[in-house]
Scaffold this motif. Structure first.
Motif, PDB file in Angstrom:
ATOM      1  N   ARG A   1      -3.992  -1.752  -8.901  1.00 36.61           N
ATOM      2  CA  ARG A   1      -5.287  -2.192  -9.806  1.00 36.61           C
ATOM      3  C   ARG A   1      -4.813  -3.000 -11.236  1.00 36.61           C
ATOM      4  O   ARG A   1      -5.523  -3.929 -11.317  1.00 36.61           O
ATOM      5  CB  ARG A   1      -6.161  -0.996 -10.222  1.00 36.61           C
ATOM      6  CG  ARG A   1      -7.374  -1.185 -11.043  1.00 36.61           C
ATOM      7  CD  ARG A   1      -8.258  -0.072 -11.052  1.00 36.61           C
ATOM      8  NE  ARG A   1      -7.613   1.121 -11.540  1.00 36.61           N
ATOM      9  CZ  ARG A   1      -7.245   1.990 -10.970  1.00 36.61           C
ATOM     10  NH1 ARG A   1      -7.531   2.494  -9.821  1.00 36.61           N
ATOM     11  NH2 ARG A   1      -6.668   3.150 -11.451  1.00 36.61           N
TER      12      ARG A   1
ATOM     13  N   ASP B   1      -2.504   3.369  -6.701  1.00 30.96           N
ATOM     14  CA  ASP B   1      -3.691   2.837  -7.047  1.00 30.96           C
ATOM     15  C   ASP B   1      -3.893   2.279  -8.394  1.00 30.96           C
ATOM     16  O   ASP B   1      -4.259   1.117  -8.742  1.00 30.96           O
ATOM     17  CB  ASP B   1      -4.934   3.793  -6.751  1.00 30.96           C
ATOM     18  CG  ASP B   1      -5.037   4.123  -5.397  1.00 30.96           C
ATOM     19  OD1 ASP B   1      -4.590   3.551  -4.468  1.00 30.96           O
ATOM     20  OD2 ASP B   1      -5.739   5.282  -5.114  1.00 30.96           O
TER      21      ASP B   1
ATOM     22  N   ASP C   1       0.667  -1.124  -0.052  1.00 31.05           N
ATOM     23  CA  ASP C   1      -0.177  -0.108   0.000  1.00 31.05           C
ATOM     24  C   ASP C   1       0.931   1.257   0.032  1.00 31.05           C
ATOM     25  O   ASP C   1       0.426   2.406   0.449  1.00 31.05           O
ATOM     26  CB  ASP C   1      -1.022  -0.058   1.336  1.00 31.05           C
ATOM     27  CG  ASP C   1      -0.151  -0.012   2.415  1.00 31.05           C
ATOM     28  OD1 ASP C   1       1.049  -0.129   2.575  1.00 31.05           O
ATOM     29  OD2 ASP C   1      -0.984  -0.145   3.636  1.00 31.05           O
TER      30      ASP C   1
END
Length: 259
Positions: A123, A119, A63
């Motif tokens: 993804r 992100d 993350d």
């Protein structure tokens, strides 16, 4: 072209590892993208030893996004569990848009605030298949192009500097590189400081050490004095000194353990 095989001291111990060329406009910003994927049994770990390239890396893992500075010594990382990372070995032209003083990040790393990059890559990676890796590289490259914009002529000169320092075996002194690029030694030093964070001579020494390790690893019967002479070391003793100073062991010990 910088040799992508250099840098990893023990390739056979690496997890599933992919190097991907930069697409399109990102070719001026990234030497290559690299994607390790690992799945280590519970209770075990895999230690990865690297003599990193004298360049910055921008890495998406989990993350977080991390900007990793150029290093002056060998490094290692212990992999556990299951995971992946998508990293970009940055060319100098990308650096100025990401950090004001790359020398301040030497032998260090810091979290880089880029949630949109994180992100997009997470993804795209999905389950980490071949197409997903290509999509992740594409998303990463597109983000860098937007962030950096059109490189200046000075930034392109910094790219040429890095290419000469890291790929030309005839360059053994900073003065050699300055002459090859038709710039002053002072200009060369300023470019290296602003766009890499290391002196030119440190970049040359890293290239020679990587090349020496690669030759010893791939041709273990080669005489070490010959390796030293071919790479511009004064003698075998100077090669041994560089190995010990950066890696912590001698070329002879590396040759015995590399396979």
């Amino acid at each position: 072209m910088i040799d992508a095989r250099r840098g990893v001291l023990y390739p056979a111990r690496m997890p599933d590892f992919h190097r991907c060329p930069p697409p399109g406009e990102a070719a001026e910003l990234v030497e290559w993208f690299w994607i390790p994927q690992w799945d280590i049994d519970p209770g075990r770990s895999s230690r990865q030893h690297v003599v990193a390239y004298p360049a910055l890396n921008l890495v998406v893992e989990g993350d977080a996004v991390e900007l990793v500075g150029a290093t002056t010594a060998a490094s290692h990382r212990d992999l556990t569990g299951r995971g992946w990372a998508v990293g970009a070995l940055l060319k100098p032209a990308a650096v100025a848009a990401l950090i004001e003083d790359p020398a301040a990040l030497r032998d260090r790393s810091r979290i880089f605030d880029a949630p949109d990059l994180r992100d997009a890559v997470v993804r795209a990676m999905g389950d980490g298949g071949e197409q997903e890796r290509a999509d992740a590289v594409g998303a990463f490259a597109a983000w860098l192009v937007r962030r950096v914009g059109e490189p200046s002529e000075v930034a392109r000169e910094a790219n040429r500097m890095a290419e000469v320092l890291m790929s030309d075996p005839e360059i053994v002194r900073a003065e050699d590189a300055a002459a090859r690029l038709s710039i002053s030694l002072r200009t060369l030093q300023r470019l290296a400081h602003r766009y890499v964070g290391l002196p030119p001579l440190a970049m040359i020494r890293r290239r020679r050490l990587q090349e020496a390790a690669q030759r010893i690893r791939e041709h273990p019967d080669t005489d070490l004095a010959t390796v030293a002479a071919e790479l511009g070391y004064a003698d075998h003793a100077h090669l041994t000194h560089d190995f010990r100073a950066v890696l912590g062991f001698t070329p002879t010990a590396y040759r015995a353990g590399a396979p």
